[in-house]
Design a protein around this motif. Structure first.
Motif, mmCIF file in Angstrom:
data_model
loop_
_atom_site.group_PDB
_atom_site.id
_atom_site.type_symbol
_atom_site.label_atom_id
_atom_site.label_comp_id
_atom_site.label_asym_id
_atom_site.label_seq_id
_atom_site.Cartn_x
_atom_site.Cartn_y
_atom_site.Cartn_z
ATOM 1 N N LEU A 79 3.156 2.560 2.869
ATOM 2 C CA LEU A 79 2.422 2.650 4.137
ATOM 3 C C LEU A 79 2.295 1.286 4.801
ATOM 4 O O LEU A 79 2.284 1.182 6.017
ATOM 5 C CB LEU A 79 1.020 3.229 3.893
ATOM 6 C CG LEU A 79 0.984 4.608 3.230
ATOM 7 C CD1 LEU A 79 -0.437 5.017 2.936
ATOM 8 C CD2 LEU A 79 1.640 5.646 4.130
ATOM 9 N N THR B 231 -9.511 1.595 0.147
ATOM 10 C CA THR B 231 -8.614 2.705 0.482
ATOM 11 C C THR B 231 -9.183 4.056 0.038
ATOM 12 O O THR B 231 -9.914 4.121 -0.944
ATOM 13 C CB THR B 231 -7.241 2.518 -0.201
ATOM 14 O OG1 THR B 231 -7.463 2.399 -1.612
ATOM 15 C CG2 THR B 231 -6.529 1.292 0.299
ATOM 16 N N ALA C 261 0.865 -1.188 0.000
ATOM 17 C CA ALA C 261 0.000 0.000 0.000
ATOM 18 C C ALA C 261 0.894 1.229 0.000
ATOM 19 O O ALA C 261 1.785 1.353 0.847
ATOM 20 C CB ALA C 261 -0.890 0.005 1.234
ATOM 21 N N ILE C 262 0.690 2.125 -0.979
ATOM 22 C CA ILE C 262 1.517 3.338 -1.006
ATOM 23 C C ILE C 262 0.647 4.589 -1.087
ATOM 24 O O ILE C 262 -0.490 4.552 -1.531
ATOM 25 C CB ILE C 262 2.542 3.353 -2.168
ATOM 26 C CG1 ILE C 262 1.832 3.243 -3.524
ATOM 27 C CG2 ILE C 262 3.579 2.278 -2.038
ATOM 28 C CD1 ILE C 262 2.753 3.569 -4.677
ATOM 29 N N ASP C 263 1.241 5.695 -0.631
ATOM 30 C CA ASP C 263 0.582 6.995 -0.713
ATOM 31 C C ASP C 263 0.919 7.575 -2.081
ATOM 32 O O ASP C 263 2.085 7.782 -2.406
ATOM 33 C CB ASP C 263 1.111 7.903 0.411
ATOM 34 C CG ASP C 263 0.352 9.217 0.477
ATOM 35 O OD1 ASP C 263 0.019 9.745 -0.599
ATOM 36 O OD2 ASP C 263 0.099 9.700 1.597
ATOM 37 N N LYS C 264 -0.111 7.818 -2.870
ATOM 38 C CA LYS C 264 0.096 8.297 -4.246
ATOM 39 C C LYS C 264 0.863 9.608 -4.307
ATOM 40 O O LYS C 264 1.646 9.850 -5.205
ATOM 41 C CB LYS C 264 -1.266 8.497 -4.925
ATOM 42 C CG LYS C 264 -1.638 7.335 -5.801
ATOM 43 C CD LYS C 264 -2.644 7.671 -6.879
ATOM 44 C CE LYS C 264 -3.822 8.488 -6.394
ATOM 45 N NZ LYS C 264 -5.074 8.124 -7.071
ATOM 46 N N ALA D 39 -1.402 -4.573 4.076
ATOM 47 C CA ALA D 39 -1.732 -3.946 2.799
ATOM 48 C C ALA D 39 -2.891 -4.680 2.120
ATOM 49 O O ALA D 39 -3.752 -4.063 1.497
ATOM 50 C CB ALA D 39 -0.511 -3.940 1.891
ATOM 51 N N ASN E 64 -6.015 8.792 -1.864
ATOM 52 C CA ASN E 64 -4.561 8.984 -1.941
ATOM 53 C C ASN E 64 -3.768 7.705 -1.668
ATOM 54 O O ASN E 64 -2.572 7.649 -1.874
ATOM 55 C CB ASN E 64 -4.114 10.078 -0.971
ATOM 56 C CG ASN E 64 -4.377 9.685 0.470
ATOM 57 O OD1 ASN E 64 -5.438 9.146 0.787
ATOM 58 N ND2 ASN E 64 -3.426 9.930 1.348
ATOM 59 N N ILE E 65 -4.458 6.656 -1.177
ATOM 60 C CA ILE E 65 -3.744 5.407 -0.862
ATOM 61 C C ILE E 65 -4.113 4.342 -1.905
ATOM 62 O O ILE E 65 -5.287 4.107 -2.155
ATOM 63 C CB ILE E 65 -4.125 4.887 0.540
ATOM 64 C CG1 ILE E 65 -3.725 5.910 1.600
ATOM 65 C CG2 ILE E 65 -3.444 3.545 0.816
ATOM 66 C CD1 ILE E 65 -4.218 5.574 2.984
#
Length: 340
Positions: free
Chosen positions: A43, A56, A34-37, A49, A59-60
């Motif tokens: 994250l 989500t 899971a990443i913050d765009k 994740a 932004n995630i």
């Protein structure tokens, strides 16, 4: 403690398993990041994740960096590998570990290079590759060093690898992109077409595991499913039967059987008779689909066994191969960039 043990990694489309020499399998987590765009920060990785998949805020994003058994997002794969390697052996290392990674039998040189580079960047001293069917055979306890033909069918998340192995090498093989993920997609499509309902990946996977099958059950089983009605746009709850899921999976199961058939057709006669005697060994999470072994047995007329611990066979085999890394390097001519 600065010394780092050698590590075997089964880098799968659906999950990553890590084997540490002397300890066995120490980690099994979904291949999800899971990443913050906006900031590109990671994250969560693995189980955490996966819980975020389909749930989500904007932004995630929860990403599966491997598709069809190969790296589709290089940077995220590297971050994921780094996270799992550090989680396994800790961050304070004086010596980087030797790592052996498992790849599907049909990968190209470019794809192999991507795996080696990503693993080296993630903290390996040297990276070796082993092909999935060979790792699966070793993990299933077969002695592949003998001049005897063994047939392995490894059904993972992204690929199904079918191979005939003898004298430690692959004689004939076929790798198709029909496996666990395609099963899930087929269930999602079926629900949309037949019931006008949209369900997520996780629900599809639950249906596959709980009531999916390759053959008709003596007694039909059912499961309640929640999804979104495509007409009204509202959440609904309906009951699905095992026969419906069998219909949904029919085409994919037939293509796996076709892949096995095409490998058998190309197998040298002596080995084909070895396989007829010994039977076909099935490994991987997909091999656990209800009745799949029976279905293949009926179509091929050859006994089929599902390996014990089918899901962790490849990781175990990769781990056992750590004891003969030098053989791997010579046999495959795959000596990766040696950090001298």
């Amino acid at each position: 403690m600065g010394f780092s043990p050698d590590i075997g990694i089964d880098l799968g489309t659906a999950s990553v398993l890590v084997f540490v020499k002397g300890k066995g399998i120490v980690l099994q987590e979904p291949s999800v990041v899971a990443i913050d765009k906006y900031t590109n920060n990671v994250l969560a990785v693995g189980r955490e994740a996966r819980r975020m998949l389909g749930r989500t805020p904007g932004n995630i994003v929860a990403i599966r960096p491997l598709k069809d058994g190969v790296i589709s997002d290089y940077e995220i794969t590297e971050k994921m590998l780094k996270y799992f390697i550090q989680k396994t052996i800790g961050k304070k290392l004086f010596f980087k570990p030797k790592i052996i990674v498992c790849v599907p039998s049909g990968v190209t040189e470019v794809e192999k290079r991507a795996v080696i580079d990503a693993t080296n960047e993630a903290g390996a001293r040297t990276t070796y590759l082993i092909e999935e069917p060979i790792a699966a055979a070793i993990g299933a306890g077969l002695d592949i060093t003998q001049p005897v033909g063994h047939m392995i069918v490894d059904i993972g998340g992204g690929t199904t690898d079918v191979a005939v192995i003898s004298l430690g090498g692959i004689v004939v093989s076929n790798s198709i992109k029909t496996a666990g993920d395609k099963f899930d997609e087929a269930i999602i499509r079926y629900m949309r077409k037949t019931h006008n309902i949209m369900i997520g990946e996780r629900t599809a996977e639950e249906l596959k595991i709980n009531i999916g099958g390759a053959i008709k059950r003596d007694e039909a089983v059912t499961m309640h499913v929640r999804g979104r009605n495509l007409v009204s746009g509202l959440p609904v709850n309906i009951e699905i039967t095992s026969e419906e899921i069998m219909d949904a999976l029919e085409e994919n199961i037939a293509s796996i059987a076709d892949a096995i058939h095409s490998v058998l057709e190309r197998t040298p006669p002596e080995m084909a008779s070895d396989i007829a005697d010994q039977g076909i060994i099935m490994t991987g999470g997909g091999a656990l689909l209800y009745g799949l072994d029976e279905y293949v047995q009926k179509r091929m007329g050859i006994p089929v066994t599902v390996a014990e611990d089918a899901i962790s066979c490849v990781a175990k085999g990769t781990g056992k191969a750590l004891n003969s890394i030098h053989v791997l390097a010579q046999a495959r001519g795959q000596r990766s960039r040696q950090d001298r």
